[in-house]
Design an enzyme around this catalytic site. Structure first.
Site, mmCIF file in Angstrom:
data_model
loop_
_atom_site.group_PDB
_atom_site.id
_atom_site.type_symbol
_atom_site.label_atom_id
_atom_site.label_comp_id
_atom_site.label_asym_id
_atom_site.label_seq_id
_atom_site.Cartn_x
_atom_site.Cartn_y
_atom_site.Cartn_z
ATOM 1 C CE1 TYR A 1 -3.660 2.529 0.461
ATOM 2 C CE2 TYR A 1 -2.495 3.271 2.420
ATOM 3 C CZ TYR A 1 -3.495 3.454 1.478
ATOM 4 O OH TYR A 1 -4.315 4.549 1.554
ATOM 5 C CG ASP B 1 5.528 3.839 1.034
ATOM 6 O OD1 ASP B 1 5.761 4.501 2.074
ATOM 7 O OD2 ASP B 1 4.384 3.643 0.599
ATOM 8 C CE LYS C 1 0.487 4.856 8.430
ATOM 9 N NZ LYS C 1 0.628 4.252 7.122
#
Ligand SMILES: *Cc1c(COP(=O)(O)O)cnc(C)c1O
Length: 423
Positions: A141, A236, A264
């Site tokens: 993702y 990522d 995050k």
């Protein structure tokens, strides 16, 4: 307060009642809990009931809820004004802190979400190479930009095609989705399309379709094939950056990405993300270069100061080593208590509770078929005992520095009982 009533009202004003899909509990069934506060390792619902939280806002809260140092930094920022839309010293401090510790982050640009970070990194890669195809891996993702919603994970996990509607055919045609952990597929993609690939984008530790640790040799081979083909390596690290260690998975693997995406943990729980990498690549960005990317609230001072406070505290207290110690003790103990039918896959303070399988699970396809069904029962049994897990069998759990020994002991008791009940 009635959670069902709050959710009914939410459904009347918001699609699916939520502002991000997994929050709707579709992955586990039942009505979502409405939380009004959090402190340390705990969430407090609107009735005042407390839960030990292993979701931690899906990862950002590495110090737990309302960490005092992060709180002080955020309050100080509020006192000074919370958005200038101009140059300020706070993003400079955070950028220097990161660039001084992560050698491949030669230049860094802050944005407001991981989605934006990856989307922008792809744009840079396409501009730098003059190529349009992006190689991604099924089950990874990378946020919800068009190109990255082909065979993705997270809220899409478990659906048949795991792709979004509304993505133009042209975008899909420019996205090559290959399987994780597949040596032959990797060679074939580069043999046939290597010269057209602008970049390979990958979570070096896929953590949005359960936790699917990859073989280091396979990741090294991917990086090598990229170099040969003139394609860029985009890691990522939105979930793993500053989570599995100061230098993330790139540091752990010893692979130097051309571009890296963060989010995050980096923002201390505020909407902060970044893309970073080689100076010559980031030099392509506006205002100096031809690639455009901007943001009204980019490098928001509250997030910049909170994020820096969180990272500094992690470094000052040896936070990553401490998390490793706590997480390994907790997970090893819990694994023994849950018995042979259940497995816990862990990397640092990220762990995934799943049904046992015959072999290491490195691709979505290898996830045991009954996982979703079993996890729903386990999730609700844990919830009833005051432990809040991520509300999807494909989302991973997070430990924070606020999860102290008594909290972890109580959590292990509750989860062991939940395991017995879930069967
Ligand atoms: C969470 C996540 C994203 C998306 O970040 P948002 O801030 O939710 O847009 C992208 N990539 C990975 C690996 C993630 O874990």
């Amino acid at each position: 307060m009635d959670h069902a009533e709050l959710f009914r009202r939410s459904l009347a004003v918001t699609p699916g009642g939520v502002h991000s899909p997994v929050r709707a509990f579709h992955g586990v069934g039942g009505t979502p809990i409405f939380f009004r506060a959090g402190h340390g390792a705990r969430l407090v619902d609107v009735d005042g009931r407390e839960y030990i939280d292993f979701c931690q806002s899906f990862g950002p809260l590495i110090l737990g809820h309302r960490d005092p140092d992060v709180s002080r930094a955020a309050h100080a920022a509020l006192d000074d004004g919370w958005s200038f839309g101009a140059c300020e010293p706070y993003s400079l401090a955070l950028a220097e802190w990161i660039a001084g510790r992560v050698p491949w982050a030669e230049r860094i640009r802050f944005v407001s979400s991981g989605t934006e970070a990856v989307m922008s990194a792809i744009r840079v890669a396409r501009a730098a190479t003059g190529r349009s195809k992006i190689l991604k891996f099924t089950g990874c993702y990378h946020g919800h930009s068009d190109a990255m919603l082909v065979l993705a994970g997270s809220g899409l996990a478990g659906r048949v095609a795991a792709s979004s509607a509304g993505i133009p055919d042209g975008t899909i045609a420019d996205t090559i989705a290959a399987p994780l952990d597949d040596d032959e597929a990797l060679e074939q993609v580069f043999d046939t399309a290597g010269a057209e690939i602008a970049a390979a984008v990958i979570e070096p530790l896929p953590a949005n379709y359960g936790l699917l640790p990859q073989r280091a040799e396979w990741l090294q081979r991917l990086a090598a094939r990229c170099r040969e083909a003139g394609a860029l390596v985009v890691f990522d690290e939105v979930i793993t950056g500053f989570r599995v260690g100061l230098q993330g998975m790139s540091g752990a693997l010893g692979i130097r990405p051309d571009l890296v995406c963060y989010g995050k943990v980096m923002g201390g729980g505020f909407p902060v993300a970044a893309y970073a990498g080689r100076a010559d690549l980031l030099a392509l960005m506006a205002p100096d270069g031809p690639v455009y990317q901007a943001g009204t609230l980019s490098a928001n001072p509250v997030g910049m100061r909170a994020g820096l406070a969180a990272l500094q505290k992690m470094e000052r207290t040896g936070g990553w080593a401490e998390l490793e110690r706590r997480a390994s003790g907790f997970v090893d103990g819990l694994r023994a208590r849950l018995g042979a039918g259940v497995e816990i896959v862990r990397r640092g303070s990220i762990f995934w509770i799943r049904l046992a399988a015959d072999a290491p699970v490195r691709r979505p396809r290898a996830i045991p078929e009954r996982q979703a069904e079993w996890y729903s029962a386990f999730f609700h049994a844990a919830l009833a005992r005051g432990v809040y897990l991520p509300p999807s069998s494909y989302e991973v759990c997070f430990l924070s520095l606020a999860h102290d020994a008594p909290t972890l002991e109580a959590a292990a008791d509750a989860l062991a009982e939940a395991g017995r009940q879930a069967g």
